[in-house]
Design an enzyme around this catalytic site. Structure first.
Site, PDB file in Angstrom:
ATOM      1  N   MET A 192       0.847  -1.204   0.000  1.00 16.24           N
ATOM      2  CA  MET A 192       0.000   0.000   0.000  1.00 16.24           C
ATOM      3  C   MET A 192       0.875   1.244   0.000  1.00 16.24           C
ATOM      4  O   MET A 192       0.677   2.167  -0.771  1.00 16.24           O
ATOM      5  CB  MET A 192      -0.849   0.056   1.281  1.00 16.24           C
ATOM      6  CG  MET A 192      -1.690  -1.137   1.557  1.00 16.24           C
ATOM      7  SD  MET A 192      -2.219  -1.139   3.296  1.00 16.24           S
ATOM      8  CE  MET A 192      -1.006  -2.215   4.014  1.00 16.24           C
TER       9      MET A 192
ATOM     10  N   SER B  62       0.951   7.368   6.452  1.00 19.00           N
ATOM     11  CA  SER B  62      -0.273   7.340   7.270  1.00 19.00           C
ATOM     12  C   SER B  62      -1.485   7.719   6.419  1.00 19.00           C
ATOM     13  O   SER B  62      -2.572   7.165   6.589  1.00 19.00           O
ATOM     14  CB  SER B  62      -0.143   8.314   8.444  1.00 19.00           C
ATOM     15  OG  SER B  62       0.912   7.914   9.278  1.00 19.00           O
TER      16      SER B  62
ATOM     17  N   THR C 182       0.557   3.733  12.426  1.00 15.12           N
ATOM     18  CA  THR C 182       1.366   4.147  13.587  1.00 15.12           C
ATOM     19  C   THR C 182       0.483   4.222  14.833  1.00 15.12           C
ATOM     20  O   THR C 182      -0.749   4.301  14.734  1.00 15.12           O
ATOM     21  CB  THR C 182       2.006   5.543  13.357  1.00 15.12           C
ATOM     22  OG1 THR C 182       0.961   6.523  13.369  1.00 15.12           O
ATOM     23  CG2 THR C 182       2.776   5.611  12.056  1.00 15.12           C
TER      24      THR C 182
ATOM     25  N   GLU D 239      -5.553  -7.490  10.744  1.00 15.15           N
ATOM     26  CA  GLU D 239      -4.173  -6.995  10.694  1.00 15.15           C
ATOM     27  C   GLU D 239      -3.698  -6.568  12.088  1.00 15.15           C
ATOM     28  O   GLU D 239      -2.608  -6.946  12.534  1.00 15.15           O
ATOM     29  CB  GLU D 239      -4.100  -5.806   9.725  1.00 15.15           C
ATOM     30  CG  GLU D 239      -2.759  -5.102   9.788  1.00 15.15           C
ATOM     31  CD  GLU D 239      -2.590  -4.023   8.716  1.00 15.15           C
ATOM     32  OE1 GLU D 239      -3.381  -3.993   7.761  1.00 15.15           O
ATOM     33  OE2 GLU D 239      -1.642  -3.231   8.843  1.00 15.15           O
TER      34      GLU D 239
ATOM     35  N   GLY E  54      25.614  -3.607  30.593  1.00 17.57           N
ATOM     36  CA  GLY E  54      26.370  -3.615  29.332  1.00 17.57           C
ATOM     37  C   GLY E  54      26.078  -4.835  28.476  1.00 17.57           C
ATOM     38  O   GLY E  54      26.155  -4.773  27.242  1.00 17.57           O
TER      39      GLY E  54
HETATM   40  C1  FAD Z   1       9.300  -2.385   9.082  1.00 23.00           C
HETATM   41  C2  FAD Z   1       8.166  -1.844   8.288  1.00 23.00           C
HETATM   42  C3  FAD Z   1       7.344  -2.720   7.593  1.00 23.00           C
HETATM   43  C4  FAD Z   1       6.315  -2.220   6.801  1.00 23.00           C
HETATM   44  N1  FAD Z   1       5.581  -3.091   6.014  1.00 23.00           N
HETATM   45  C5  FAD Z   1       4.683  -2.591   5.147  1.00 23.00           C
HETATM   46  C6  FAD Z   1       4.030  -3.452   4.200  1.00 23.00           C
HETATM   47  O1  FAD Z   1       4.266  -4.656   4.177  1.00 23.00           O
HETATM   48  N2  FAD Z   1       3.183  -2.897   3.306  1.00 23.00           N
HETATM   49  C7  FAD Z   1       2.919  -1.563   3.285  1.00 23.00           C
HETATM   50  O2  FAD Z   1       2.132  -1.124   2.458  1.00 23.00           O
HETATM   51  N3  FAD Z   1       3.509  -0.713   4.179  1.00 23.00           N
HETATM   52  C8  FAD Z   1       4.377  -1.203   5.089  1.00 23.00           C
HETATM   53  N4  FAD Z   1       5.018  -0.358   5.971  1.00 23.00           N
HETATM   54  C9  FAD Z   1       4.707   1.068   5.954  1.00 23.00           C
HETATM   55  C10 FAD Z   1       4.005   1.549   7.197  1.00 23.00           C
HETATM   56  O3  FAD Z   1       2.669   1.140   7.189  1.00 23.00           O
HETATM   57  C11 FAD Z   1       4.193   3.078   7.288  1.00 23.00           C
HETATM   58  O4  FAD Z   1       5.558   3.296   7.599  1.00 23.00           O
HETATM   59  C12 FAD Z   1       3.298   3.700   8.308  1.00 23.00           C
HETATM   60  O5  FAD Z   1       1.956   3.635   7.920  1.00 23.00           O
HETATM   61  C13 FAD Z   1       3.673   5.179   8.568  1.00 23.00           C
HETATM   62  O6  FAD Z   1       3.878   5.882   7.372  1.00 23.00           O
HETATM   63  P1  FAD Z   1       5.214   6.741   7.207  1.00 23.00           P
HETATM   64  O7  FAD Z   1       6.371   5.906   7.564  1.00 23.00           O
HETATM   65  O8  FAD Z   1       5.181   7.354   5.856  1.00 23.00           O
HETATM   66  O9  FAD Z   1       5.118   7.896   8.306  1.00 23.00           O
HETATM   67  P2  FAD Z   1       4.275   9.245   8.203  1.00 23.00           P
HETATM   68  O10 FAD Z   1       2.882   8.968   7.815  1.00 23.00           O
HETATM   69  O11 FAD Z   1       5.041  10.225   7.394  1.00 23.00           O
HETATM   70  O12 FAD Z   1       4.275   9.718   9.718  1.00 23.00           O
HETATM   71  C14 FAD Z   1       5.379  10.392  10.335  1.00 23.00           C
HETATM   72  C15 FAD Z   1       4.973  10.693  11.779  1.00 23.00           C
HETATM   73  O13 FAD Z   1       3.828  11.567  11.777  1.00 23.00           O
HETATM   74  C16 FAD Z   1       2.760  10.975  12.510  1.00 23.00           C
HETATM   75  N5  FAD Z   1       1.479  11.305  11.869  1.00 23.00           N
HETATM   76  C17 FAD Z   1       1.152  11.233  10.554  1.00 23.00           C
HETATM   77  N6  FAD Z   1      -0.119  11.592  10.359  1.00 23.00           N
HETATM   78  C18 FAD Z   1      -0.633  11.873  11.581  1.00 23.00           C
HETATM   79  C19 FAD Z   1      -1.909  12.302  12.068  1.00 23.00           C
HETATM   80  N7  FAD Z   1      -2.939  12.456  11.245  1.00 23.00           N
HETATM   81  N8  FAD Z   1      -2.065  12.487  13.404  1.00 23.00           N
HETATM   82  C20 FAD Z   1      -1.027  12.293  14.246  1.00 23.00           C
HETATM   83  N9  FAD Z   1       0.218  11.895  13.853  1.00 23.00           N
HETATM   84  C21 FAD Z   1       0.404  11.691  12.545  1.00 23.00           C
HETATM   85  C22 FAD Z   1       3.022   9.482  12.442  1.00 23.00           C
HETATM   86  O14 FAD Z   1       2.370   8.787  13.473  1.00 23.00           O
HETATM   87  C23 FAD Z   1       4.541   9.429  12.535  1.00 23.00           C
HETATM   88  O15 FAD Z   1       4.940   9.505  13.865  1.00 23.00           O
HETATM   89  C24 FAD Z   1       6.056  -0.830   6.768  1.00 23.00           C
HETATM   90  C25 FAD Z   1       6.870   0.041   7.504  1.00 23.00           C
HETATM   91  C26 FAD Z   1       7.923  -0.445   8.227  1.00 23.00           C
HETATM   92  C27 FAD Z   1       8.808   0.528   8.948  1.00 23.00           C
END
Ligand code: FAD
Length: 379
Positions: free
Chosen positions: A125, A132, A365, A240, A340
């Site tokens: 996705m 997010s 998140t 999920e 340690g």
């Molecule tokens: C190890 C790992 C495995 C993953 N596996 C998959 C997978 O298999 N398939 C897939 O599609 N995706 C996957 N993801 C993606 C994951 O779902 C996203 O990283 C996650 O949804 C957050 O998006 P972002 O990293 O772009 O952070 P951002 O959305 O940019 O967020 C950055 C910060 O802002 C905060 N934030 C953003 N919007 C809001 C809001 N409206 N209110 C409050 N706080 C907010 C977030 O909580 C976060 O702390 C994976 C990610 C990781 C790290």
């Protein structure tokens, strides 16, 4: 205490015994994961599949065990508690559930048979500009004669480097609201025009960037309905969140057990360090938090089994939020209590911590989970 039926208790013991036998020592785990750099052992997962566990949720008519969410949580909790390096099971079960609900009969037979055989699946996705706010995704599939042509970039895709297929969430209509015009596609591994490139992370080899360049798929690659991809995605969120919660419950339990063993043996000032109140009270608090998490996880599992059609947005988000925060706190504090030695890669403490700290980010998140919970109270 969570109450299991005698069959469920036997199943938990079988999984725990299997993990102790196959991945109980650091040497075994290192051999299965190229020294801890891979998070998923294809070999070990296939062995679990031979025992019928990979298809735990797959209905019997498709060759699976046809079990419920309680049994799935037992498998995930015990596998993680047993330190089994099968990180790919989470995304696989999440993706399999989507195929189970929405794929046509022929695709179900094909993909669910793969799942039962211990193959892994991926769901894609996230994009560089759609995290997010995943409905902002722009990877597009254009309709052509007899099929679709896909172009765009995806990111953070777990499992893609060893998965048999990827469930792609793409935009098929750029007009209208952003939640509309999204469609799901079945993309088999090795499809021409798809490039998979690993992302280096603290946790090891786990996630990937995906580049789609004029990838052509037939009409039969559509999973579910054209334009209904967002609703399909939303209907799987309970499962999920429960999967991720059960896994982190097991991680927290493993970190607790390791820490307890260490502080019971390590002596300073002539006594085991765990007997100092500063540590003893913290361990008591962690044990209480883990027990509460367990009750919550299995309560959501039992409610889902009793009422499969009911969405549990509040409870499922609470389980994901609680389990991931508890495992993060337990693994980080466990390292502190080991002094340690917690920092040394010779022990599992730092490895567990590296896996736990990111669990509050993926699968939505924890800020987003809190938002969802808050909204259920009308806020
Ligand atoms: C190890 C790992 C495995 C993953 N596996 C998959 C997978 O298999 N398939 C897939 O599609 N995706 C996957 N993801 C993606 C994951 O779902 C996203 O990283 C996650 O949804 C957050 O998006 P972002 O990293 O772009 O952070 P951002 O959305 O940019 O967020 C950055 C910060 O802002 C905060 N934030 C953003 N919007 C809001 C809001 N409206 N209110 C409050 N706080 C907010 C977030 O909580 C976060 O702390 C994976 C990610 C990781 C790290």
């Amino acid at each position: 205490m969570t109450t299991f039926t005698p069959e469920q208790a036997d199943f938990a013991k079988s999984v725990a015994d299997f993990c102790a036998r196959e991945a109980g020592t650091r040497e075994q785990r290192d051999a299965l994961t190229a020294g801890g750099t891979e998070l998923h052992s294809v070999e070990l997962y296939k062995k679990m599949a031979e025992l019928g566990w990979a298809g735990i949720l797959v209905p019997e008519e498709y060759g699976g065990a046809g079990a419920g969410n309680m049994e799935m949580c037992i498998l995930l909790e015990e596998a993680m508690r047993g330190n089994a390096p099968i990180g790919g099971i989470g995304p696989t079960l999440i993706t399999a559930a989507a195929y189970q609900k929405f794929a046509n009969e022929q695709m179900k037979k094909e993909v669910l048979a793969d799942v039962v055989a211990g193959e892994s699946l991926s769901i894609s996705m996230s994009e560089p500009e759609a995290g997010s706010d995943v409905a902002a995704l722009t990877c597009r599939a254009e309709k052509v004669d007899g099929g679709w042509v896909i172009n765009g970039q995806k990111t953070w895709c777990s499992n893609a480097h060893f998965a048999k297929s990827i469930l792609l969430i793409a935009r098929t209509d750029r007009n209208g609201k952003k939640h509309e015009g999204i469609t799901q596609f079945h993309i088999p591994a090795g499809t021409e025009g798809l490039e998979i490139s690993g992302i280096d992370t603290l946790g090891g080899r786990e996630v990937n960037d995906l580049y789609f360049t004029n990838v052509r798929v037939p009409d039969s690659a559509v999973v579910g309905e054209v334009g209904n991809g967002w609703n399909q995605l939303m209907s799987g969120l309970n499962t999920e969140r429960l999967i991720l919660a059960a896994m982190q419950l097991g991680v927290a339990e493993r970190a607790f057990a390791n820490t307890l063993e260490f502080v019971s043996e390590r002596k300073q000032f002539g006594r085991p360090v765990g007997t100092f109140q500063a540590l003893r009270h913290r361990l008591a608090d962690h044990a209480t938090e883990i027990e509460c998490t367990k009750l919550l996880v299995y309560s959501v599992a039992a409610q889902s089994d009793a009422n499969p059609k009911k969405m549990l947005p509040r409870e499922a988000s609470m389980a994901k939020l609680k389990a991931t925060e508890v495992s993060k706190a337990m693994t980080i504090d466990g390292m502190q209590m080991m002094g340690g030695y917690g920092y040394a890669t010779e022990f599992d403490a730092e490895r567990l911590m590296r896996g736990a700290i990111i669990s509050t980010v993926y699968g939505g998140t924890n800020e987003i989970q809190r938002d969802i919970i808050g909204k259920t109270y009308g806020l």
